[in-house]
Scaffold this motif. Structure first.
Motif, PDB file in Angstrom:
ATOM      1  N   VAL A  20      27.073  83.702  66.805  1.00  0.00           N
ATOM      2  CA  VAL A  20      28.168  84.151  65.945  1.00  0.00           C
ATOM      3  C   VAL A  20      27.982  83.572  64.547  1.00  0.00           C
ATOM      4  CG1 VAL A  20      30.669  84.119  65.605  1.00  0.00           C
ATOM      5  CG2 VAL A  20      29.720  84.278  67.914  1.00  0.00           C
ATOM      6  N   ARG A  21      28.074  84.459  63.556  1.00  0.00           N
ATOM      7  CA  ARG A  21      27.971  84.018  62.165  1.00  0.00           C
ATOM      8  C   ARG A  21      29.157  84.567  61.378  1.00  0.00           C
ATOM      9  NH1 ARG A  21      23.109  81.865  62.423  1.00  0.00           N
ATOM     10  NH2 ARG A  21      21.284  82.985  63.169  1.00  0.00           N
ATOM     11  N   THR A  22      29.967  83.657  60.864  1.00  0.00           N
ATOM     12  CA  THR A  22      31.013  84.029  59.920  1.00  0.00           C
ATOM     13  C   THR A  22      30.449  83.701  58.547  1.00  0.00           C
ATOM     14  OG1 THR A  22      32.715  83.471  61.531  1.00  0.00           O
ATOM     15  CG2 THR A  22      33.420  83.679  59.242  1.00  0.00           C
ATOM     16  N   ILE A  76      19.312  90.736  76.528  1.00  0.00           N
ATOM     17  CA  ILE A  76      19.372  91.216  75.154  1.00  0.00           C
ATOM     18  C   ILE A  76      20.021  90.153  74.263  1.00  0.00           C
ATOM     19  CG2 ILE A  76      21.552  92.437  75.520  1.00  0.00           C
ATOM     20  CD1 ILE A  76      20.711  94.433  73.416  1.00  0.00           C
ATOM     21  N   PRO A  77      19.326  89.774  73.181  1.00  0.00           N
ATOM     22  CA  PRO A  77      19.953  88.854  72.230  1.00  0.00           C
ATOM     23  C   PRO A  77      21.095  89.571  71.494  1.00  0.00           C
ATOM     24  CG  PRO A  77      17.572  89.016  71.846  1.00  0.00           C
ATOM     25  CD  PRO A  77      17.953  90.078  72.832  1.00  0.00           C
ATOM     26  N   VAL A  78      22.253  88.918  71.430  1.00  0.00           N
ATOM     27  CA  VAL A  78      23.418  89.498  70.766  1.00  0.00           C
ATOM     28  C   VAL A  78      23.785  88.613  69.578  1.00  0.00           C
ATOM     29  CG1 VAL A  78      25.842  90.164  71.022  1.00  0.00           C
ATOM     30  CG2 VAL A  78      24.261  90.458  72.952  1.00  0.00           C
ATOM     31  N   ASN A  79      23.926  89.243  68.418  1.00  0.00           N
ATOM     32  CA  ASN A  79      24.314  88.546  67.198  1.00  0.00           C
ATOM     33  C   ASN A  79      25.566  89.216  66.651  1.00  0.00           C
ATOM     34  OD1 ASN A  79      21.826  86.692  66.250  1.00  0.00           O
ATOM     35  ND2 ASN A  79      21.113  88.482  67.374  1.00  0.00           N
ATOM     36  N   LEU A  80      26.588  88.406  66.393  1.00  0.00           N
ATOM     37  CA  LEU A  80      27.860  88.904  65.896  1.00  0.00           C
ATOM     38  C   LEU A  80      28.111  88.344  64.503  1.00  0.00           C
ATOM     39  CD1 LEU A  80      29.919  88.101  69.113  1.00  0.00           C
ATOM     40  CD2 LEU A  80      28.901  90.310  68.507  1.00  0.00           C
ATOM     41  N   TYR A  81      28.486  89.208  63.569  1.00  0.00           N
ATOM     42  CA  TYR A  81      28.709  88.806  62.178  1.00  0.00           C
ATOM     43  C   TYR A  81      30.102  89.234  61.740  1.00  0.00           C
ATOM     44  CZ  TYR A  81      23.649  88.586  62.212  1.00  0.00           C
ATOM     45  OH  TYR A  81      22.344  88.292  62.535  1.00  0.00           O
ATOM     46  N   HIS A  82      30.694  88.405  60.895  1.00  0.00           N
ATOM     47  CA  HIS A  82      31.978  88.765  60.317  1.00  0.00           C
ATOM     48  C   HIS A  82      32.097  88.102  58.954  1.00  0.00           C
ATOM     49  CE1 HIS A  82      35.577  90.899  61.800  1.00  0.00           C
ATOM     50  NE2 HIS A  82      36.117  90.355  60.710  1.00  0.00           N
ATOM     51  N   GLY A  83      32.548  88.869  57.976  1.00  0.00           N
ATOM     52  CA  GLY A  83      32.782  88.313  56.650  1.00  0.00           C
ATOM     53  C   GLY A  83      34.082  87.532  56.620  1.00  0.00           C
ATOM     54  N   ALA A  84      34.050  86.350  56.027  1.00  0.00           N
ATOM     55  CA  ALA A  84      35.247  85.514  55.939  1.00  0.00           C
ATOM     56  C   ALA A  84      36.322  86.167  55.084  1.00  0.00           C
ATOM     57  CB  ALA A  84      34.881  84.140  55.388  1.00  0.00           C
ATOM     58  N   ASP A  85      35.939  87.066  54.189  1.00  0.00           N
ATOM     59  CA  ASP A  85      36.898  87.740  53.306  1.00  0.00           C
ATOM     60  C   ASP A  85      37.200  89.174  53.756  1.00  0.00           C
ATOM     61  OD1 ASP A  85      36.923  85.450  51.768  1.00  0.00           O
ATOM     62  OD2 ASP A  85      35.448  86.190  50.332  1.00  0.00           O
ATOM     63  N   ASP A  86      36.967  89.477  55.033  1.00  0.00           N
ATOM     64  CA  ASP A  86      37.232  90.816  55.567  1.00  0.00           C
ATOM     65  C   ASP A  86      38.739  91.046  55.612  1.00  0.00           C
ATOM     66  OD1 ASP A  86      37.531  93.135  57.143  1.00  0.00           O
ATOM     67  OD2 ASP A  86      35.779  92.658  58.367  1.00  0.00           O
ATOM     68  N   ASP A  87      39.221  92.033  54.852  1.00  0.00           N
ATOM     69  CA  ASP A  87      40.646  92.331  54.860  1.00  0.00           C
ATOM     70  C   ASP A  87      40.971  93.572  55.700  1.00  0.00           C
ATOM     71  OD1 ASP A  87      39.586  94.240  53.186  1.00  0.00           O
ATOM     72  OD2 ASP A  87      40.988  93.911  51.540  1.00  0.00           O
ATOM     73  N   VAL A  88      39.982  94.060  56.438  1.00  0.00           N
ATOM     74  CA  VAL A  88      40.181  95.215  57.318  1.00  0.00           C
ATOM     75  C   VAL A  88      40.319  94.745  58.769  1.00  0.00           C
ATOM     76  CG1 VAL A  88      39.185  97.374  58.163  1.00  0.00           C
ATOM     77  CG2 VAL A  88      38.943  96.756  55.744  1.00  0.00           C
ATOM     78  N   VAL A  89      39.355  93.965  59.227  1.00  0.00           N
ATOM     79  CA  VAL A  89      39.359  93.426  60.592  1.00  0.00           C
ATOM     80  C   VAL A  89      39.456  91.902  60.484  1.00  0.00           C
ATOM     81  CG1 VAL A  89      38.076  93.215  62.748  1.00  0.00           C
ATOM     82  CG2 VAL A  89      37.920  95.329  61.423  1.00  0.00           C
ATOM     83  N   PRO A  90      40.515  91.311  61.033  1.00  0.00           N
ATOM     84  CA  PRO A  90      40.657  89.854  60.945  1.00  0.00           C
ATOM     85  C   PRO A  90      39.484  89.108  61.578  1.00  0.00           C
ATOM     86  CG  PRO A  90      42.705  90.862  61.697  1.00  0.00           C
ATOM     87  CD  PRO A  90      41.652  91.942  61.703  1.00  0.00           C
ATOM     88  N   THR A  91      39.138  87.989  60.992  1.00  0.00           N
ATOM     89  CA  THR A  91      38.023  87.170  61.469  1.00  0.00           C
ATOM     90  C   THR A  91      38.213  86.741  62.923  1.00  0.00           C
ATOM     91  OG1 THR A  91      37.760  86.365  59.212  1.00  0.00           O
ATOM     92  CG2 THR A  91      36.611  85.140  60.912  1.00  0.00           C
ATOM     93  N   ALA A  92      39.447  86.658  63.383  1.00  0.00           N
ATOM     94  CA  ALA A  92      39.717  86.262  64.770  1.00  0.00           C
ATOM     95  C   ALA A  92      39.013  87.179  65.765  1.00  0.00           C
ATOM     96  CB  ALA A  92      41.223  86.269  65.030  1.00  0.00           C
ATOM     97  N   HIS A  93      38.742  88.421  65.377  1.00  0.00           N
ATOM     98  CA  HIS A  93      38.099  89.368  66.290  1.00  0.00           C
ATOM     99  C   HIS A  93      36.699  88.913  66.699  1.00  0.00           C
ATOM    100  CE1 HIS A  93      40.894  93.014  66.051  1.00  0.00           C
ATOM    101  NE2 HIS A  93      41.498  92.047  65.388  1.00  0.00           N
ATOM    102  N   VAL A  94      35.945  88.350  65.781  1.00  0.00           N
ATOM    103  CA  VAL A  94      34.588  87.905  66.139  1.00  0.00           C
ATOM    104  C   VAL A  94      34.657  86.759  67.146  1.00  0.00           C
ATOM    105  CG1 VAL A  94      34.105  86.176  64.326  1.00  0.00           C
ATOM    106  CG2 VAL A  94      32.256  87.588  65.219  1.00  0.00           C
TER     107      VAL A  94
END
Length: 160
Positions: free
Chosen positions: A135-137, A105-123
């Motif tokens: 992975v795309r920030t 299964i292809p897995v794609n992970l996204y995170h907004g650089a300005d996410d103030d709820v979940v820190p970017t470190a999580h991705v």
């Protein structure tokens, strides 16, 4: 999800099942609901999860993969449970996602650089746990991706 549906266009059927107690998510209740939803899908289905829903979706897929062959997995702004991430009383810390997710299964992970709820470190923690993931920030995107899912929609369309 309205943004994703709009960006994908009418060639895609976007299903958004209501999860029990969405304002106070329970892993056990959501797990049962997701497993029921998996039984309604056809081979090639693409799964998308956001925030805690993405976290729960990943864990359910790792614990009890569906019988169907999935077309892709797209996870957006999901908190990582475990070392370096957030603690949880009802979600286990899985370190071996890569070995437990449905094979191929292809897995794609996204995170907004300005996410103030979940820190970017999580991705990045997920990236270590799922080394084959893309992975795309995304710059200038918050936890809700500013209701702009064009990047995710583009990648979903590329799966076909």
């Amino acid at each position: 999800m309205a943004s994703l549906e709009r960006e994908l266009g009418e060639n895609y059927a976007v299903l958004y099942p209501q999860m029990p107690g969405e304002n106070d998510p329970s892993y056990a209740a959501w797990r049962a609901a997701l497993i029921r939803e998996f039984d309604l899908l056809e081979d090639g289905a693409i799964l998308v999860g956001h925030s805690i829903g993405g976290t729960i979706l990943l864990h359910v897929l790792a614990e009890q993969p569906p019988k169907l062959k999935l077309g892709g997995l797209f996870i957006i702004a999901a908190p990582f449970i475990g070392e370096g991430g957030w603690p949880s009383d009802d979600i286990d810390d899985l370190k071996d996602f890569s070995e437990r997710l449905p094979p191929g299964i292809p897995v794609n992970l996204y995170h907004g650089a300005d996410d103030d709820v979940v820190p970017t470190a999580h991705v990045h923690l997920y990236a270590k746990a799922i080394p084959h993931a893309v992975v795309r920030t995304v710059e200038h995107r918050d936890h809700q991706f500013n209701n702009d899912m064009r990047d995710v929609a583009r990648d979903i369309r590329s799966v076909d």
